[in-house]
Design a protein around this motif. Structure first.
Motif, short mmCIF file in Angstrom:
data_model
loop_
_atom_site.label_atom_id
_atom_site.label_comp_id
_atom_site.label_asym_id
_atom_site.label_seq_id
_atom_site.Cartn_x
_atom_site.Cartn_y
_atom_site.Cartn_z
N LEU A 182 0.84 -1.09 -0.04
CA LEU A 182 -0.07 -0.05 -0.05
C LEU A 182 0.92 1.16 0.32
O LEU A 182 1.86 1.33 0.77
CB LEU A 182 -1.06 0.04 1.22
CG LEU A 182 -1.91 1.10 1.30
CD1 LEU A 182 -3.03 0.82 0.04
CD2 LEU A 182 -2.73 1.04 2.52
N LEU A 183 0.76 2.06 -1.09
CA LEU A 183 1.44 3.26 -1.04
C LEU A 183 0.41 4.25 -0.43
O LEU A 183 -0.68 4.30 -0.85
CB LEU A 183 1.96 3.87 -2.78
CG LEU A 183 2.48 2.71 -3.60
CD1 LEU A 183 2.77 3.09 -4.76
CD2 LEU A 183 3.94 2.52 -2.86
N CYS A 184 0.89 5.40 0.08
CA CYS A 184 0.25 6.52 0.81
C CYS A 184 0.99 7.79 0.61
O CYS A 184 2.08 7.81 0.68
CB CYS A 184 0.21 6.28 2.27
SG CYS A 184 -0.56 4.64 2.69
N PHE A 185 0.26 8.65 0.23
CA PHE A 185 0.77 9.85 0.32
C PHE A 185 0.67 10.62 1.96
O PHE A 185 -0.31 10.25 2.44
CB PHE A 185 -0.02 10.97 -0.49
CG PHE A 185 -0.07 10.75 -1.88
CD1 PHE A 185 1.24 11.53 -2.53
CD2 PHE A 185 -1.05 10.43 -2.67
CE1 PHE A 185 1.37 11.47 -3.81
CE2 PHE A 185 -0.64 10.46 -4.11
CZ PHE A 185 0.45 10.89 -4.71
N VAL A 186 1.80 11.14 2.18
CA VAL A 186 1.73 11.43 3.68
C VAL A 186 2.05 12.88 3.50
O VAL A 186 2.83 13.55 2.88
CB VAL A 186 3.04 10.92 4.41
CG1 VAL A 186 2.70 11.52 5.93
CG2 VAL A 186 2.65 9.53 4.58
N THR A 187 1.25 13.91 4.23
CA THR A 187 1.34 15.20 4.26
C THR A 187 0.96 15.88 5.50
O THR A 187 0.83 15.06 6.59
CB THR A 187 0.49 16.05 3.15
OG1 THR A 187 0.57 17.18 2.92
CG2 THR A 187 -1.03 15.66 3.33
N LYS A 188 0.96 17.12 5.85
CA LYS A 188 0.92 17.68 7.09
C LYS A 188 -0.19 17.05 7.68
O LYS A 188 -1.25 16.97 7.41
CB LYS A 188 0.47 19.09 6.87
CG LYS A 188 0.63 19.88 7.96
CD LYS A 188 0.34 21.44 7.44
CE LYS A 188 0.17 22.29 8.67
NZ LYS A 188 -1.15 22.72 9.03
N ASP A 189 0.18 16.11 8.66
CA ASP A 189 -0.74 15.39 9.80
C ASP A 189 -1.92 14.39 9.10
O ASP A 189 -3.03 14.28 9.70
CB ASP A 189 -1.80 16.56 10.50
CG ASP A 189 -0.78 17.14 11.22
OD1 ASP A 189 0.18 16.90 11.30
OD2 ASP A 189 -1.40 18.37 12.04
#
Ligand code: AMP
Ligand code: GLY
Length: 417
Positions: free
Chosen positions: A195-202
């Motif tokens: 599973l790829l996830c975008f991680v951004t502010k919080d």
């Protein structure tokens, strides 16, 4: 805008291919790229670990956004260096990249934030490790702590194998300083999913799931590879499993907040699903290969907008729009891969490929006008389909049209059993 993509594999070809579809982009460079990226980008002869040269290139060529493919430059701190000069770059900083750069660090993070994972302990001393082997059952897994070009994980079926592996890594320094420490962990018997996830502010926002085929031979036999086939979505991802995974994603993002990681980019989570329960095997801090080759063809959104919103902290779940059609890829490999193999064989097509095929290049290059093999993984033959079965039919109908000496591929990619 002008975009620089760093890397030279199928992942980077898929990234360039997808970036090229953005209305916002006027020019793409790929460093160093391959025979396929040359069709959509201008290849630049700089290696991914030559950070200063990449920085100089980005500054001299007014690059508006840099997208980092492989882990090595991230672990070396490319993001920190680009940001110091005011350049926009997609990927985590050096601190966040430790989640991939050190297995011990990522296991400590998982333990601290209650993320289900295999029981483990870390060792720097060979005698300590040997004396504690009896605390584990066989098979067990020994992992060199650092980046070892995908070769640092050994599944040991006996005490003899475990002792030899510990000696190779801790005493004979097979991986140099990357193996100063090892993680020994219990073996989890289950089915893997990526599973790829975008991680951004919080926020952590998953992309569609994928199933990677790691073993070289049909029926999941033989040694591990970087991945020789893949499809998306993974049928394991039922609503029930998604619920359990969302719970894990919440714990991850809570951990990032508590640790004050300023993580922006992709977090790739390798899961082992054991009797319906997700366990985290590993974190990577970049797109997967070949996961990217099956996930990006299903993404309808403009990827540049996703990258920029991730960097700015404004990304939302509904920015990601998906094609419901599944996607399959089969990787053509060089004879001998994942062990020794030869390069430089001419690649030819004896008949045009069907229009629906997307051909991503993993390890190819041009020698004058000849396209030749230049890696263990050579080409990823990819197709969307009404269902997995029809996508795989299209691929296997076309695959024989591609010729090079010693070509190999698995015949069972996408078979659901
Ligand atoms: P990693 O680099 O940690 O993903 O490990 C590479 C591969 O080794 C994984 O994709 C799995 O196939 C296998 N592996 C790693 N850790 C374990 C484990 N604890 N149990 C079973 N297989 C594992
Ligand atoms: N396909 C596994 C990886 O990219 O690490």
């Amino acid at each position: 805008m002008k975009v620089l993509v760093i890397g030279s594999g199928g992942r980077e070809h898929a990234l360039c291919w997808k970036i090229k579809q953005s209305k916002n982009v006027s020019k793409i460079y790929c460093a160093p790229g391959n025979g396929g990226t040359r069709e959509v980008a201008e290849n630049i002869d700089i290696k991914p670990n030559e950070i200063d040269k990449l920085l100089e290139f980005a500054l001299n060529n007014q690059i508006n956004l840099t997208v980092v493919g492989p882990e090595e430059p991230l672990v070396l701190g490319i993001v920190d260096k680009f940001e110091e000069k005011g350049l926009k770059i997609f990927g985590p900083n050096k601190e966040g990249a430790r989640l991939e750069g050190s297995k011990d660090f990522s296991k400590m993070f998982m333990e601290k934030y209650n993320i289900p994972t295999a029981r483990y302990k870390s060792y720097t001393d060979y005698d300590d490790a040997i004396s504690e082997l009896r605390k584990f059952n066989y098979p067990l897994v020994i992992k060199a702590d650092g980046l070892c070009a995908g070769k640092g994980v050994v599944i040991c079926n006996s005490e003899m194998e475990a002792k030899k592996t510990l000696k190779d890594i801790l005493v004979d320094k097979e991986f140099g300083d990357e193996g100063k420490k090892v993680v020994i962990e219990e073996y989890l018997d289950g089915i893997e999913a990526s599973l790829l996830c975008f991680v951004t502010k919080d926020k952590i926002i998953p992309l569609e799931s994928a199933k990677d085929y790691k073993k070289i031979y049909d029926g999941d036999l033989g040694p591990n590879t970087g991945g020789v086939g893949c499809f998306s979505p993974s049928p394991l991802f039922t609503n029930e499993l998604k619920g359990k995974i969302n719970n894990i994603l919440d714990r991850i993002i809570d951990g990032f907040k508590s640790e004050k990681f300023n993580f922006k980019g992709i977090l790739f989570i390798g899961f082992m699903i054991v009797n319906g329960e997700p366990n985290v095997l590993e974190f990577n801090v970049r797109f997967g290969d070949p996961e990217t080759e099956v996930v990006l063809p299903r993404l309808k959104s403009d990827i540049i907008v996703l990258f920029l919103n991730t960097i700015d902290g404004t990304l939302n779940e509904n920015d990601l729009i998906w094609d419901n059609k599944p996607c399959v890829t089969v990787v053509l490999t060089s004879s001998g891969y994942p062990n020794e193999y030869e390069k430089g064989y001419e690649i030819s097509l004896n008949e045009e490929l069907d229009n629906s095929i997307i051909l991503f290049h993993n390890g190819t290059k041009f020698e004058n006008t000849r396209l030749v093999t230049n890696g263990g993984r050579v080409l990823s033959i990819t197709s969307l389909g009404e269902d997995i079965e029809s996508a795989r039919d299209i691929i296997y109908k076309n695959i024989e049209k591609i010729k090079f000496q010693g070509v190999n591929y698995r015949k069972d990619i996408g078979e659901i059993n």
